[in-house]
Design an enzyme around this catalytic site. Structure first.
Site, short mmCIF file in Angstrom:
data_model
loop_
_atom_site.label_atom_id
_atom_site.label_comp_id
_atom_site.label_asym_id
_atom_site.label_seq_id
_atom_site.Cartn_x
_atom_site.Cartn_y
_atom_site.Cartn_z
N CYS A 126 0.85 -1.20 0.00
CA CYS A 126 0.00 0.00 0.00
C CYS A 126 0.88 1.24 0.00
O CYS A 126 1.74 1.40 0.87
CB CYS A 126 -0.95 0.02 1.21
SG CYS A 126 -2.11 1.41 1.11
N CYS B 50 -0.30 4.30 0.34
CA CYS B 50 -1.00 5.45 0.93
C CYS B 50 -0.17 6.06 2.06
O CYS B 50 0.77 5.48 2.55
CB CYS B 50 -2.42 5.07 1.37
SG CYS B 50 -2.62 4.57 3.08
N CYS C 248 -0.64 4.18 6.03
CA CYS C 248 -0.17 2.86 6.47
C CYS C 248 1.30 2.95 6.87
O CYS C 248 2.09 3.65 6.23
CB CYS C 248 -0.35 1.84 5.36
SG CYS C 248 -2.08 1.39 5.11
N1 LIG Z 1 -4.27 9.16 -1.18
C1 LIG Z 1 -4.61 8.88 0.18
C2 LIG Z 1 -5.31 7.53 0.24
C3 LIG Z 1 -5.51 7.00 1.62
C4 LIG Z 1 -6.46 5.81 1.63
O1 LIG Z 1 -7.63 5.96 1.22
N2 LIG Z 1 -6.00 4.63 2.10
C5 LIG Z 1 -6.86 3.46 2.06
C6 LIG Z 1 -6.02 2.19 2.08
S1 LIG Z 1 -5.19 1.75 3.55
C7 LIG Z 1 -4.89 0.05 3.40
O2 LIG Z 1 -5.18 -0.54 2.27
C8 LIG Z 1 -7.86 3.46 3.17
O3 LIG Z 1 -8.80 2.69 3.15
N3 LIG Z 1 -7.70 4.33 4.15
C9 LIG Z 1 -8.61 4.45 5.26
C10 LIG Z 1 -7.85 4.92 6.48
O4 LIG Z 1 -6.63 5.03 6.37
O5 LIG Z 1 -8.42 5.11 7.56
C11 LIG Z 1 -3.35 8.89 1.04
O6 LIG Z 1 -2.30 8.50 0.53
O7 LIG Z 1 -3.43 9.30 2.22
ZN LIG Z 2 -2.71 2.22 3.12
#
Ligand SMILES: N[C@@H](CCC(=O)N[C@@H](CSCO)C(=O)NCC(=O)O)C(=O)O
Ligand SMILES: [Zn+2]
Ligand SMILES: [Zn+2]
Length: 190
Positions: A47, A49, A52
């Site tokens: 991931c 994002c 994480c």
């Molecule tokens: N562009 C953003 C995206 C963040 C995002 O939506 N992350 C997802 C995936 S996390 C694991 O697969 C998500 O579901 N987030 C919910 C949360 O984190 O609470 C960025 O990069 O921040």
């Molecule tokens: Zn993530």
């Protein structure tokens, strides 16, 4: 090219379908937070994002899910805190070393009942290998130069992983089904 993640860079190590879990530890040198998982993870994925947890030097996190009732905090849980209680996934991190031990969904959500975990925090072998790469373009938001993104996608493909800018189609379909049912556009029982 910078490391995508140690479990991806040199090819994937296949998990053991009969593997039945193990313990995760934070990075503190003493009084480690310990979490016990009673099964393997599912939907393990890279991931990109920003939310994480990523190990030092890696562009991507690797994170999978496990049913809440298969996870327990078995030592030093007093060192955990929720880093953002407004996020859908409430990430419980060690206050000292910053490692995320588990992310829990507490509000109404398609993935409620599942915890997000990083199996690299375990010494055991047999965890499910990453199945796909999610939120790849998100690394650009965090400062990765866009001209390098094709090489990142190629590297994932070279180790056999499809790349997406959200989650995989199977998970997006689950989310869409949940949303359609909530809105009354789909029957509650399909
Ligand atoms: N562009 C953003 C995206 C963040 C995002 O939506 N992350 C997802 C995936 S996390 C694991 O697969 C998500 O579901 N987030 C919910 C949360 O984190 O609470 C960025 O990069 O921040
Ligand atoms: Zn993530
Ligand atoms: Zn720690």
């Amino acid at each position: 090219m910078p490391s995508l993640h140690a479990s991806v860079d040199n090819g994937l190590t296949k998990g053991d379908p009969n593997f039945s879990g193990g313990k995760l530890y934070c990075h503190c040198s003493s009084k480690k937070v310990e979490v016990t998982l009673k099964s393997n993870v599912a939907h393990n994925h890279a991931c990109g994002c920003s939310k994480c947890w990523k190990p030092e030097g890696a562009l991507f996190s690797v994170v999978g899910v496990i049913p809440v009732d298969q996870l327990s905090v078995t030592a030093n849980g007093d060192k955990l805190h929720v880093i953002d209680s407004s996020a859908a996934i409430q990430r419980n991190a060690c206050k000292e070393c910053g490692v995320h031990l588990f992310g829990r969904i507490v509000n109404d959500h398609p993935f409620k009942g599942l915890d997000f975990v990083h199996t690299e925090l375990s010494d055991s072998k047999g965890w499910q290998e990453p199945q796909f790469a999610a939120f790849v373009s998100s690394i650009i938001e965090q400062g990765f130069h866009p001209k390098g993104i094709d090489e990142v996608r190629e590297k994932f493909k070279a180790v056999g992983l499809q790349t997406y800018d959200v989650l995989s189609p199977a998970l997006m379909d689950l989310i869409a089904t949940y949303t359609g049912q909530k809105a009354g556009k789909l029957p509650a029982k399909l």
